[in-house]
Scaffold this active site. Structure first.
Site, short mmCIF file in Angstrom:
data_model
loop_
_atom_site.label_atom_id
_atom_site.label_comp_id
_atom_site.label_asym_id
_atom_site.label_seq_id
_atom_site.Cartn_x
_atom_site.Cartn_y
_atom_site.Cartn_z
N ASP A 192 5.61 -43.08 -13.82
CA ASP A 192 5.21 -42.21 -14.93
C ASP A 192 3.48 -42.58 -15.35
O ASP A 192 2.76 -43.18 -14.62
CB ASP A 192 5.99 -42.23 -16.01
CG ASP A 192 6.04 -41.13 -16.80
OD1 ASP A 192 6.51 -39.87 -16.67
OD2 ASP A 192 5.36 -41.04 -18.16
N LYS A 234 14.96 -43.54 -18.86
CA LYS A 234 13.26 -43.82 -18.91
C LYS A 234 13.25 -45.17 -19.29
O LYS A 234 14.06 -45.93 -20.10
CB LYS A 234 12.76 -42.72 -19.71
CG LYS A 234 11.36 -42.55 -19.56
CD LYS A 234 11.28 -41.35 -18.58
CE LYS A 234 9.71 -41.40 -18.12
NZ LYS A 234 9.62 -40.06 -17.23
P1 NDP Z 1 -1.27 -40.78 -14.76
O1 NDP Z 1 -0.97 -42.28 -15.32
O2 NDP Z 1 -1.29 -40.54 -13.08
O3 NDP Z 1 -2.29 -40.18 -15.25
C1 NDP Z 1 -2.81 -40.77 -16.56
C2 NDP Z 1 -2.69 -39.51 -17.45
O4 NDP Z 1 -2.31 -39.83 -18.77
C3 NDP Z 1 -4.08 -38.81 -17.52
O5 NDP Z 1 -3.93 -37.53 -17.05
C4 NDP Z 1 -4.11 -38.72 -19.11
O6 NDP Z 1 -4.69 -37.45 -19.33
C5 NDP Z 1 -2.99 -38.99 -19.84
N1 NDP Z 1 -3.15 -39.94 -20.88
C6 NDP Z 1 -4.27 -40.30 -21.62
N2 NDP Z 1 -4.13 -40.76 -22.97
C7 NDP Z 1 -2.85 -40.81 -23.01
C8 NDP Z 1 -2.17 -40.94 -24.16
N3 NDP Z 1 -2.60 -41.08 -25.24
N4 NDP Z 1 -0.65 -40.66 -24.04
C9 NDP Z 1 -0.26 -40.35 -22.97
N5 NDP Z 1 -0.98 -39.97 -21.89
C10 NDP Z 1 -2.35 -40.16 -22.02
O7 NDP Z 1 0.16 -40.03 -15.32
P2 NDP Z 1 1.07 -39.01 -14.45
O8 NDP Z 1 0.12 -37.97 -13.80
O9 NDP Z 1 2.22 -39.52 -13.50
O10 NDP Z 1 1.64 -38.04 -15.79
C11 NDP Z 1 1.22 -37.11 -16.57
C12 NDP Z 1 2.37 -36.30 -17.18
O11 NDP Z 1 3.33 -35.85 -16.43
C13 NDP Z 1 3.02 -37.04 -18.17
O12 NDP Z 1 3.36 -36.18 -19.10
C14 NDP Z 1 4.43 -37.51 -17.48
O13 NDP Z 1 5.61 -37.76 -18.05
C15 NDP Z 1 4.66 -36.50 -16.18
N6 NDP Z 1 5.40 -36.45 -15.11
C16 NDP Z 1 5.16 -37.23 -14.44
C17 NDP Z 1 5.90 -37.39 -12.96
C18 NDP Z 1 5.38 -38.32 -11.83
O14 NDP Z 1 6.43 -38.45 -11.09
N7 NDP Z 1 4.26 -39.03 -12.01
C19 NDP Z 1 7.15 -36.42 -12.95
C20 NDP Z 1 7.31 -35.56 -13.85
C21 NDP Z 1 6.44 -35.54 -15.18
P3 NDP Z 1 -5.43 -37.04 -20.74
O15 NDP Z 1 -6.35 -38.01 -20.75
O16 NDP Z 1 -5.80 -35.90 -20.76
O17 NDP Z 1 -4.34 -37.40 -22.00
O1 2IT Z 2 9.05 -37.52 -15.76
C1 2IT Z 2 9.48 -37.57 -14.55
O2 2IT Z 2 10.32 -37.08 -14.05
C2 2IT Z 2 9.13 -39.05 -13.68
N1 2IT Z 2 8.13 -39.34 -14.26
C3 2IT Z 2 9.54 -38.87 -12.40
C4 2IT Z 2 10.89 -39.93 -12.52
C5 2IT Z 2 11.54 -40.38 -11.15
O3 2IT Z 2 12.58 -40.89 -11.33
O4 2IT Z 2 10.82 -40.33 -10.00
#
Ligand code: NDP
Ligand code: 2IT
Length: 444
Positions: A164, A124
């Protein structure tokens, strides 16, 4: 294995790394039994070797804003474990990013990637850079400066980063452009690329789709489905968006999304153009959901999380530790039957305990959101073969991956009463593959 002793030692070595210690404890508690049944793990020092990353790389990222002012952020890559394949995992750009958060995410990624059935190790990275309010040119300059250091550490057979929080298609484009120029090669070194330059169809949707497929498998074990169900989603980013599309396709109704400012309650259901609007919200770089309430004339609840809304299924898709004990209690009281984690570690340990005690269907992130990285693995395969699969082909493979992960969880998590502890199942299945590979390959 003495979990308390290991945790005490780790706490002394890494004081204050709350998220990292939380993630390690959860895995150790789940695997204690299988670990003790396999003395070869102890003699190979598997736990001591697994809990510490292979290496952590930190670097400075200087960049210039649109007014000519210079800023310096910190950049990181945590290369955790590559026993079963190249380090693989996303990059997070968010002001809260620190080593504890990246170590927790990298540690989880080892087992998640192992579950996908594909050959990928765990890693990561990211930065404390805050994309909020930044112009396109500022984001580009930051990404280019970040890659100027990162490119030396990564490669298609070494370490393959992806997106992410705060890193989506736009950022991957800027990062890849710089990598290609520095490395003088066009290889699949990042995933989540654009379709015209090596990306895979369905990758943007994959985490959310996969999460819903996993929930669907869990529901099937109870003779249930998404049809006619009310679903609460948190977050409004990439994962929340993909999940909302798939829930609608399967006949469920999504009634909430959320941001750091509060949550939206839309009793008519978030579908069609309202889902497209989520993309606009995210692209606005403001990190708020309130504008949805003006756009579609619905309630906005400031400063609250959506878990107080009555629902059948909850999909936490925002961030770590966003669903706490009192939220879990409210969900149970309101009759929720299934919680499937789209985000990484969104439920606190106390919340997980409540779900397990009440024996509802609970899918932990490392299993339920593995479709994102799983499809990244499919992107790597397509890049190696230098051809593209159709969206139907990718979606079918993603579906197969999620069904396989569900089967692995059931195999290792089902007790004598028939109840499936998916936390235990996912941790054991993910761990065994990596631990056995490490034993096979000797002490290195
Ligand atoms: P995005 O950047 O697309 O979305 C942003 C998200 O971040 C919003 O939904 C927001 O939700 C959140 N956010 C707001 N404030 C914070 C904070 N203080 N700390 C962290 N996050 C915040 O992100 P993703 O949709 O890609 O990721 C959302 C989750 O899914 C994370 O936990 C990520 O690790 C996980 N994930 C992502 C994958 C991917 O391929 N993109 C794969 C697997 C897991 P809110 O405002 O409600 O907090
Ligand atoms: O948390 C996760 O699994 C991701 N943000 C996706 C990682 C990836 O290599 O596609």
């Amino acid at each position: 294995m003495n979990v308390e002793k290991i945790m005490n030692d780790l706490q002394k070595k890494h004081p204050g790394e709350v998220e990292y210690l939380q993630a390690v404890r959860e895995v150790l508690e789940s695997i204690e039994e299988v670990y003790n049944e396999n003395p070869q793990f102890e003699s190979a020092g598997i736990i001591e070797r697994l809990v510490e990353p292979d290496r952590i790389l930190t670097f400075k990222v200087p960049w210039t804003d649109d007014n000519g002012k210079v800023h310096v952020n910190l950049g990181y890559r945590v290369q955790y474990n590559n026993a079963i394949g190249p380090y693989k995992g996303g990059l997070r750009f968010h002001p809260s990013v620190n080593l504890s958060i990246l170590k927790f995410l990298g540690f989880e990624q080892i087992f998640k990637n192992s579950l996908t059935t594909l050959p990928m190790g765990g890693g990561k990275g990211g930065s404390d850079f805050d994309p909020k309010g930044k112009s396109n040119a500022e984001v580009m300059r930051f990404c280019q400066s970040f890659m100027l250091e990162l490119w030396k550490l990564i490669g298609p057979e070494t370490d393959v980063p992806a997106g992410d929080i705060g890193v989506g298609g736009r950022e991957i484009g800027f990062l890849y452009g710089m990598y290609r120029k520095l490395a003088r090669e066009n290889t699949g070194v990042l995933t989540g690329k654009g379709l015209n330059w090596g990306g895979s169809l369905i990758r943007p949707e994959a985490t959310g789709f996969g999460n819903v497929y996993f929930a669907q498998e869990m529901l099937k074990t109870k003779g249930e489905s998404f049809k006619g169900k009310t679903v609460c989603i948190s977050g409004f980013g990439n994962v929340a968006w993909g999940a909302a599309i798939k829930v609608n396709e399967l006949g469920g109704k999504v009634v909430t999304i959320s941001g750091p400012d509060g949550y939206i309650y839309d009793p008519e259901g978030i579908s069609g153009e309202k889902i497209d609007y989520m993309l606009e919200l995210r692209a606005s770089n403001q990190d708020i959901v309130k504008p949805y309430s003006f756009e579609f004339g619905v309630e906005f609840h400031a400063g609250k999380t959506p878990w107080e809304v009555k629902c059948d299924i909850a999909l936490p898709c925002a961030t770590q530790n966003e669903l706490r004990k009192e939220d879990a209690e409210k969900l149970i009281k309101n009759g929720c039957i299934c919680v499937s984690e789209g985000a990484n570690m969104p439920s606190t340990p106390e919340a997980v305990e409540i779900f397990l005690k009440n024996k509802i269907l609970f899918g932990p992130g490392k299993a339920a959101n593995a479709g994102g990285v799983g499809t990244s693995g499919l992107e790597m395969t397509q890049n190696s073969m230098k051809l593209n699969w159709t969206s139907e082909e990718v979606d079918a493979k993603l579906h197969h991956i999620m069904v396989s992960i569900h089967e692995a969880c059931v195999k290792h998590g089902k007790d004598e009463t028939g109840f499936v502890d998916y936390v235990k199942g996912a941790n054991i299945a993910g761990f065994l593959k990596v631990a056995n590979s490490m034993v096979d390959q000797g002490i290195i």
